[in-house]
Write a protein that holds these residues in place. Structure first.
Motif, PDB file in Angstrom:
ATOM      1  N   UNK A   1     -66.455  -7.436  13.849  1.00 32.80           N
ATOM      2  CA  UNK A   1     -65.157  -6.951  14.315  1.00 32.80           C
ATOM      3  C   UNK A   1     -65.203  -5.440  14.536  1.00 32.80           C
ATOM      4  N   UNK A   2     -64.617  -4.954  15.632  1.00 30.55           N
ATOM      5  CA  UNK A   2     -64.606  -3.505  15.852  1.00 30.55           C
ATOM      6  C   UNK A   2     -63.685  -2.802  14.852  1.00 30.55           C
ATOM      7  N   UNK A   3     -64.198  -1.729  14.256  1.00 30.81           N
ATOM      8  CA  UNK A   3     -63.405  -0.899  13.345  1.00 30.81           C
ATOM      9  C   UNK A   3     -63.697   0.564  13.647  1.00 30.81           C
ATOM     10  N   UNK A   4     -62.745   1.401  13.334  1.00 33.75           N
ATOM     11  CA  UNK A   4     -62.941   2.846  13.465  1.00 33.75           C
ATOM     12  C   UNK A   4     -63.529   3.334  12.145  1.00 33.75           C
ATOM     13  N   UNK A   5     -64.775   3.754  12.199  1.00 31.95           N
ATOM     14  CA  UNK A   5     -65.501   4.076  10.969  1.00 31.95           C
ATOM     15  C   UNK A   5     -64.936   5.278  10.227  1.00 31.95           C
ATOM     16  N   UNK A   6     -64.117   6.082  10.884  1.00 33.28           N
ATOM     17  CA  UNK A   6     -63.490   7.215  10.194  1.00 33.28           C
ATOM     18  C   UNK A   6     -62.363   6.759   9.275  1.00 33.28           C
ATOM     19  N   UNK A   7     -61.917   5.513   9.434  1.00 28.93           N
ATOM     20  CA  UNK A   7     -60.814   4.991   8.623  1.00 28.93           C
ATOM     21  C   UNK A   7     -61.273   4.019   7.540  1.00 28.93           C
ATOM     22  N   UNK A   8     -62.568   3.729   7.486  1.00 31.55           N
ATOM     23  CA  UNK A   8     -63.111   2.778   6.514  1.00 31.55           C
ATOM     24  C   UNK A   8     -63.885   3.558   5.457  1.00 31.55           C
ATOM     25  N   UNK A   9     -63.594   3.284   4.200  1.00 28.51           N
ATOM     26  CA  UNK A   9     -64.368   3.918   3.136  1.00 28.51           C
ATOM     27  C   UNK A   9     -65.736   3.259   3.041  1.00 28.51           C
ATOM     28  N   UNK A  10     -66.743   4.063   2.793  1.00 32.50           N
ATOM     29  CA  UNK A  10     -68.113   3.549   2.712  1.00 32.50           C
ATOM     30  C   UNK A  10     -68.241   2.464   1.648  1.00 32.50           C
ATOM     31  N   UNK A  11     -67.554   2.607   0.528  1.00 31.10           N
ATOM     32  CA  UNK A  11     -67.662   1.606  -0.542  1.00 31.10           C
ATOM     33  C   UNK A  11     -67.132   0.243  -0.109  1.00 31.10           C
ATOM     34  N   UNK A  12     -66.312   0.211   0.927  1.00 31.09           N
ATOM     35  CA  UNK A  12     -65.750  -1.049   1.415  1.00 31.09           C
ATOM     36  C   UNK A  12     -66.760  -1.899   2.181  1.00 31.09           C
ATOM     37  N   UNK A  13     -67.894  -1.335   2.567  1.00 30.02           N
ATOM     38  CA  UNK A  13     -68.865  -2.098   3.357  1.00 30.02           C
ATOM     39  C   UNK A  13     -69.922  -2.781   2.498  1.00 30.02           C
ATOM     40  N   UNK A  14     -69.781  -2.715   1.192  1.00 34.93           N
ATOM     41  CA  UNK A  14     -70.727  -3.387   0.304  1.00 34.93           C
ATOM     42  C   UNK A  14     -70.784  -4.872   0.664  1.00 34.93           C
ATOM     43  N   UNK A  15     -71.983  -5.369   0.942  1.00 35.31           N
ATOM     44  CA  UNK A  15     -72.172  -6.767   1.304  1.00 35.31           C
ATOM     45  C   UNK A  15     -71.892  -7.091   2.763  1.00 35.31           C
ATOM     46  N   UNK A  16     -71.643  -6.080   3.568  1.00 34.93           N
ATOM     47  CA  UNK A  16     -71.269  -6.287   4.968  1.00 34.93           C
ATOM     48  C   UNK A  16     -72.435  -6.062   5.917  1.00 34.93           C
ATOM     49  N   UNK A  17     -72.178  -6.400   7.177  1.00 36.05           N
ATOM     50  CA  UNK A  17     -73.134  -6.138   8.247  1.00 36.05           C
ATOM     51  C   UNK A  17     -72.472  -5.230   9.271  1.00 36.05           C
ATOM     52  N   UNK A  18     -73.157  -4.143   9.605  1.00 36.10           N
ATOM     53  CA  UNK A  18     -72.641  -3.130  10.523  1.00 36.10           C
ATOM     54  C   UNK A  18     -73.565  -3.051  11.728  1.00 36.10           C
ATOM     55  N   UNK A  19     -72.965  -2.902  12.905  1.00 36.98           N
ATOM     56  CA  UNK A  19     -73.746  -2.658  14.114  1.00 36.98           C
ATOM     57  C   UNK A  19     -73.184  -1.403  14.770  1.00 36.98           C
ATOM     58  N   UNK A  20     -74.061  -0.431  14.992  1.00 39.21           N
ATOM     59  CA  UNK A  20     -73.680   0.791  15.697  1.00 39.21           C
ATOM     60  C   UNK A  20     -74.184   0.688  17.135  1.00 39.21           C
ATOM     61  N   UNK A  21     -73.912   1.707  17.921  1.00 41.89           N
ATOM     62  CA  UNK A  21     -74.373   1.704  19.310  1.00 41.89           C
ATOM     63  C   UNK A  21     -75.898   1.595  19.373  1.00 41.89           C
ATOM     64  N   UNK A  22     -76.588   2.169  18.398  1.00 42.62           N
ATOM     65  CA  UNK A  22     -78.049   2.062  18.374  1.00 42.62           C
ATOM     66  C   UNK A  22     -78.499   0.607  18.230  1.00 42.62           C
ATOM     67  N   UNK A  23     -77.701  -0.196  17.549  1.00 42.16           N
ATOM     68  CA  UNK A  23     -78.032  -1.602  17.338  1.00 42.16           C
ATOM     69  C   UNK A  23     -77.730  -2.490  18.526  1.00 42.16           C
TER      70      UNK A  23
END
Length: 88
Positions: free
Chosen positions: A57-79
C-alpha cells in the motif's frame, strides 16, 4: 531515548536495525539505509515525494514512524527497477 530493534524487508532484502521511537520511516530509508530515491520535501505528508509501498500500500514515509514497520515489507523507487531500468 531507548532504541528499539526492528526487522523488515526493503526492496526484497531483510534488514535488522535499531531505531529511536521518534524517527520516521523517511529518516530510516535516507539516513540509515542510504537509499536516496525516496525524497525529503515537505515532511508534512502534503507533497507525496516520500511515498513508498508498505505491505503493498502506498504511504507517505514522512508520516510513518520507523518502529511501525517492524515485520513489514517496504518497496522504494529503487525496488521498482528491473535490471537497473524503470519501466512503466
Amino acid at each position: 531515548m531507548e532504541k528499539k530493534k526492528i526487522i523488515f524487508k526493503i526492496n526484497g532484502v531483510e534488514k535488522t536495525v535499531e531505531v529511536e521511537p521518534n524517527k520516521t520511516l523517511l529518516w530510516l530509508i535516507r539516513e540509515v539505509l542510504k537509499l536516496k530515491g525516496t525524497k525529503k520535501a515537505c515532511e508534512r505528508g502534503d507533497c507525496g515525494l516520500c511515498t513508498v509501498l508498505l505491505n503493498g500500500e502506498p504511504v507517505k514515509s514522512c508520516l510513518v514512524l520507523a518502529v511501525e514497520v517492524d515485520g513489514s515489507e517496504i518497496v522504494t523507487v529503487e525496488g521498482l527497477s528491473r535490471d537497473g531500468e524503470l519501466t512503466p
